[in-house]
Design an enzyme around this catalytic site. Structure first.
Site, PDB file in Angstrom:
ATOM      1  N   ARG A 103      84.660  22.952  45.866  1.00 17.10           N
ATOM      2  CA  ARG A 103      86.013  22.370  45.955  1.00 17.10           C
ATOM      3  C   ARG A 103      85.955  21.354  47.091  1.00 17.10           C
ATOM      4  NH1 ARG A 103      92.077  24.833  45.592  1.00 17.10           N
ATOM      5  NH2 ARG A 103      91.389  24.943  43.453  1.00 17.10           N
ATOM      6  N   HIS A 130      90.423  18.288  38.031  1.00 11.06           N
ATOM      7  CA  HIS A 130      90.486  19.757  38.126  1.00 11.06           C
ATOM      8  C   HIS A 130      90.198  20.350  36.730  1.00 11.06           C
ATOM      9  CE1 HIS A 130      91.289  23.589  39.711  1.00 11.06           C
ATOM     10  NE2 HIS A 130      92.567  23.522  39.979  1.00 11.06           N
ATOM     11  N   GLN A 133      90.979  24.159  35.617  1.00  8.17           N
ATOM     12  CA  GLN A 133      92.410  24.389  35.435  1.00  8.17           C
ATOM     13  C   GLN A 133      92.843  23.993  34.026  1.00  8.17           C
ATOM     14  OE1 GLN A 133      94.901  25.562  37.707  1.00  8.17           O
ATOM     15  NE2 GLN A 133      96.018  25.600  35.804  1.00  8.17           N
ATOM     16  N   ASP A 222     103.203  19.653  38.597  1.00 11.47           N
ATOM     17  CA  ASP A 222     102.330  20.032  39.717  1.00 11.47           C
ATOM     18  C   ASP A 222     103.009  19.496  40.979  1.00 11.47           C
ATOM     19  OD1 ASP A 222     100.189  20.769  41.330  1.00 11.47           O
ATOM     20  OD2 ASP A 222      98.853  19.159  40.647  1.00 11.47           O
ATOM     21  N   CYS A 262     100.228  24.480  37.381  1.00 13.95           N
ATOM     22  CA  CYS A 262      98.917  25.015  37.771  1.00 13.95           C
ATOM     23  C   CYS A 262      99.024  25.983  38.947  1.00 13.95           C
ATOM     24  CB  CYS A 262      97.966  23.868  38.095  1.00 13.95           C
ATOM     25  SG  CYS A 262      98.597  22.803  39.406  1.00 13.95           S
ATOM     26  N   ARG A 290      92.996  31.760  34.176  1.00 12.97           N
ATOM     27  CA  ARG A 290      91.911  31.187  34.987  1.00 12.97           C
ATOM     28  C   ARG A 290      90.739  32.177  35.034  1.00 12.97           C
ATOM     29  NH1 ARG A 290      92.977  27.318  38.787  1.00 12.97           N
ATOM     30  NH2 ARG A 290      90.713  27.124  38.708  1.00 12.97           N
TER      31      ARG A 290
HETATM   32  N1   CP Z   1      95.583  26.124  40.466  1.00 16.73           N
HETATM   33  C1   CP Z   1      94.697  26.263  41.449  1.00 16.73           C
HETATM   34  O1   CP Z   1      93.605  25.725  41.417  1.00 16.73           O
HETATM   35  O2   CP Z   1      95.095  27.096  42.455  1.00 16.73           O
HETATM   36  P1   CP Z   1      94.338  27.349  43.820  1.00 16.73           P
HETATM   37  O3   CP Z   1      94.468  26.135  44.669  1.00 16.73           O
HETATM   38  O4   CP Z   1      95.044  28.543  44.394  1.00 16.73           O
HETATM   39  O5   CP Z   1      92.899  27.650  43.525  1.00 16.73           O
HETATM   40  N1  NVA Z   2      97.199  18.708  42.682  1.00 18.04           N
HETATM   41  C1  NVA Z   2      97.090  19.905  43.462  1.00 18.04           C
HETATM   42  C2  NVA Z   2      96.478  20.996  42.637  1.00 18.04           C
HETATM   43  C3  NVA Z   2      96.332  22.316  43.318  1.00 18.04           C
HETATM   44  C4  NVA Z   2      95.701  23.346  42.455  1.00 18.04           C
HETATM   45  C5  NVA Z   2      96.262  19.632  44.699  1.00 18.04           C
HETATM   46  O1  NVA Z   2      95.222  18.983  44.580  1.00 18.04           O
HETATM   47  O2  NVA Z   2      96.652  20.061  45.782  1.00 18.04           O
END
Ligand code: CP
Ligand code: NVA
Length: 306
Positions: A103, A130, A133, A222, A262, A290
């Site tokens: 990540r 992502h 997701q 989101d 999400c 997930r």
């Molecule tokens: N939706 C998602 O990726 O959540 P987290 O940031 O908690 O992993």
């Molecule tokens: N768009 C959001 C998604 C979190 C799962 C972010 O990147 O913070």
């Protein structure tokens, strides 16, 4: 040749359908409590530059439920924080573990990591995309609508973020209508959109959320301010204020229109409590999926048939 999951575009339509079907098998087996440990002896490494609840916990829990073990580190805890390169890190850990989830902020980091590792690399969210997701989202839509194509999904809010970009990639491969309703200047990444349109994707941008949601089978939103954009928080509250998913907006769609997010959500901003906690909301089924989808992704990349 090893496979990675860096973006939805790494997958062909048939592979996405296989992942959906594998997920169904894996989820059914999990609910019937049948012991199954295809990952015995395998190790997953997760390196996360940003916080996470769902992605981290579902990957770690999922991997161990299938018999494997996982190791979680942040860059601060590794030599990455002392200047060791991504390339050297990737070459080293490839010799220790079987699969890596990253990540990251800058998308190119996950690309460079994958180019330098001999093992599969999964993008567990970058600033740009992502993919995990979006696969869980499609699986959830399949469960709820009984079809994984021929529906209208309207994404409301920051059309330029990682979730929206991955939805655009998906719409370039699968057959569904995607409408992104966002303020001008917050459209999906140009190259991603153009590529998806070139592949025949049914994708539209509509700056009027009230018009856009008409006939939607799914309304998806989101956060307005993604991780890493905290300095723009106040500015974004102003820019996105007309893009809140509330009862009025839901009321312009259909009685049965599903609500997805999400998560994590900023309640009272992009979505109101009454919508996220309302009868059309499927956000926790989406979050649960997930877990099942991550298992399917890992097995797919490791070449293990469920
Ligand atoms: N939706 C998602 O990726 O959540 P987290 O940031 O908690 O992993
Ligand atoms: N768009 C959001 C998604 C979190 C799962 C972010 O990147 O913070």
């Amino acid at each position: 040749m090893k496979r990675d999951l860096i973006s939805i575009s790494d997958l062909k339509r048939e592979e996405i359908i296989k992942l959906l079907k594998d997920t169904k098998k894996i989820k059914d087996r999990w609910y019937s409590n049948l012991p199954w440990f295809p990952l015995t002896g395998k190790t997953m490494l997760l390196i996360f530059e940003k916080p996470s609840t769902r992605t981290r916990v579902s990957f770690e829990a999922g991997f161990s439920q299938l018999g494997g073990r996982s190791i979680f580190i942040t860059p601060q805890e590794s030599q990455l924080s002392k200047g060791e390169t991504i390339e050297d890190t990737a070459r080293t850990v490839s010799r220790y573990v079987d699969i890596v989830v990253l990540r990251v902020f800058e998308h190119e980091k996950v690309v460079r990591f994958a180019q330098n590792s001999k093992i599969p690399v999964i993008n567990g969210l970058s600033d740009l995309l992502h993919p995990c997701q979006i696969l869980a989202d499609l699986f959830t839509i399949w469960e709820k609508l009984g079809r994984f194509e021929d529906f209208k999904l309207v994404f409301v809010g920051d059309g330029s973020n990682n979730v929206a970009n991955s939805l655009v990639e998906l719409a370039g491969i699968m057959n569904f209508e995607l409408v992104i309703t966002c303020p001008p200047g917050y459209e999906p990444e140009k190259d991603i959109l153009n590529e998806a349109l070139k592949k025949g994707g049914n994708i539209k941008i509509n700056y009027d959320p009230f018009e856009a949601v008409k006939g939607a089978d799914v309304i998806y939103t989101d956060v307005w301010c993604s991780m890493g954009q905290e300095l723009e928080y106040e500015k974004r509250l102003q820019i996105f204020k007309d893009f809140q998913v509330n009862s009025k907006l839901m009321g312009l769609a259909k009685r049965e229109t599903l609500f997805m997010h999400c998560l994590p959500a900023k309640r009272g901003l992009e979505v109101t409590d009454e919508v996220i906690d309302g009868p059309n909301s499927i956000v926790f089924d989406e979050a649960e999926n997930r877990l099942h989808v991550q298992k399917a992704i890992v097995l797919f990349l490791l070449g293990i048939n469920p």
